[in-house]
Scaffold this active site. Structure first.
Site, PDB file in Angstrom:
ATOM      1  N   ASP A 250     -12.545  -2.766  10.304  1.00 37.00           N
ATOM      2  CA  ASP A 250     -11.275  -3.488  10.247  1.00 37.00           C
ATOM      3  C   ASP A 250     -10.796  -3.838  11.657  1.00 37.00           C
ATOM      4  OD1 ASP A 250      -9.259  -4.730   8.834  1.00 37.00           O
ATOM      5  OD2 ASP A 250      -8.039  -2.932   8.612  1.00 37.00           O
TER       6      ASP A 250
ATOM      7  N   GLY B 166       0.792  -1.223   0.000  1.00 33.23           N
ATOM      8  CA  GLY B 166       0.000   0.000   0.000  1.00 33.23           C
ATOM      9  C   GLY B 166       0.820   1.267   0.000  1.00 33.23           C
TER      10      GLY B 166
END
Length: 276
Positions: free
Chosen positions: A137, A24
Site C-alpha cells: 500500500d 473502516g
C-alpha cells in the site's frame, strides 16, 4: 467532559484526532504516554461499528505481528496494543511529519529523488528479511516526510503488508487506492519484490506533477501506463527512464528489487542541465 475516549487506565491521554476512516471504523489519535510523557500515535479499530468488516480485524492483527518484528529508523516503532469496549488499539511512535498527501510543499526534482532514496532504503530493509515484507500500500498517504534542516522520511500503515510473496485475493484490493497498486496486485497474481516499486513510482510522479493522490488515475493511460516523457518533459532523460521502469505494468520489466532501483537512481541527475 472530553470528546475523546478515556484511555487513562491504559496509560494514555488522547490530545487530538490525526485522521479518521469512517468506512473502516478506524480513528487515529495523537496521545501522550502518561508514564514517559512522550507523544504517541494510537490507532483505534472500532470493530463494534456496523460498517467495519471482519477483514479489518485481520489487517489489525497482521499489522501488529509485522510491526513487532521491525526495527528501522524509517518505520515508527510498535509500542503497545490493547482491547477497548469499541475494539482494539495499536500504539506506535509519533513522528512529527505530514504525509506526502497532506504536505503543502512543492517538492523539487532533487527533493523527490531524495524521498525516493529514503523510501528505497526502507524497502531494502523489508525485502532483505528472512521472509521479505511486502507493504502492498505504497502511496503518498502512507509516506511521512519532514524537510526542516534535513529530510526525514517514514513509511507507515502496514495493515495490508505480508511477509513473503504470494497471490492476492481480488477482494483484498478493493479498498485500496487504484493508481498506486501494480497490475499484478489488482489481478490477484503473484507478488514480487518489484511490486512495491510501482506504488513508489506513482507517488513520485504525483509529487513531480503536483497531482493529488486522489487524482492519480488521471495520469494513467488506458493501457495502464504512465507516459513519463509527456508528463515530465523537464526531467533528465535518464531519470525519465528510471521512473518509467519502476512503473512498468509488467513486473518483469521493472527493477527486480529496491536495491537495484536504488543503485540505478543514485548515479542519475534528475534535472536537465541548463545551457551555458
Amino acid at each position: 467532559m472530553s470528546r475523546f475516549p478515556d484511555l487513562s487506565d491504559k496509560g494514555y491521554l488522547i490530545q487530538q484526532v490525526l485522521g479518521q476512516n469512517h468506512e473502516g471504523g478506524r480513528i487515529t489519535y495523537q496521545a501522550i504516554d502518561m508514564d514517559t510523557q512522550q507523544p504517541v500515535v494510537i490507532k483505534q479499530f472500532q470493530f463494534a461499528c456496523l460498517n467495519s468488516p471482519w477483514s479489518d480485524y485481520s489487517a489489525y492483527r497482521r499489522e501488529i505481528q509485522i510491526l513487532k518484528l521491525l526495527d528501522h529508523p524509517g518505520i515508527p516503532r510498535y509500542l503497545d496494543s490493547f482491547e477497548t469496549p469499541m475494539g482494539f488499539c495499536l500504539v506506535q511512535e509519533y513522528k512529527s511529519a505530514p504525509s506526502l498527501a497532506r504536505s503543502q510543499r512543492h517538492w523539487t526534482p532533487n527533493e523527490v529523488k531524495q524521498i525516493a532514496i529514503e523510501v528505497l532504503q526502507i524497502l531494502m530493509y523489508l525485502q532483505r528479511r528472512v521472509l521479505p515484507v511486502i507493504h502492498r500500500d505504497i502511496k503518498p498517504d502512507n509516506i511521512l516526510a519532514d524537510y526542516l534542516e534535513t529530510l526525514k522520511v517514514y513509511l507507515v500503515d502496514f495493515g495490508f503488508a505480508h511477509a513473503g510473496t504470494e497471490k492476492v485475493a481480488a477482494s483484498s484490493v478493493i479498498r485500496r487506492t487504484l493508481g498506486f497498486m501494480p497490475p499484478e496486485q489488482i489481478l490477484g497474481r503473484q507478488l514480487t519484490l518489484a511490486s512495491d516499486l510501482y506504488g513508489l513510482g506513482a507517488t513520485l510522479i504525483c509529487l513531480l506533477t503536483q497531482t493529488p493522490s486522489t487524482q492519480v488515475r488521471e495520469l494513467i493511460e488506458p493501457s495502464y501506463r504512465f507516459n513519463i516523457k509527456e508528463l515530465l518533459p523537464f526531467l533528465n532523460p535518464e531519470f525519465m527512464q528510471w521512473l518509467q521502469t519502476i512503473v512498468e505494468p509488467d513486473p518483469a520489466h521493472r527493477f527486480p528489487d529496491a536495491a537495484s532501483a536504488l543503485q540505478a537512481l543514485q548515479l542519475i541527475e534528475v534535472e536537465q542541465a541548463q545551457p551555458a
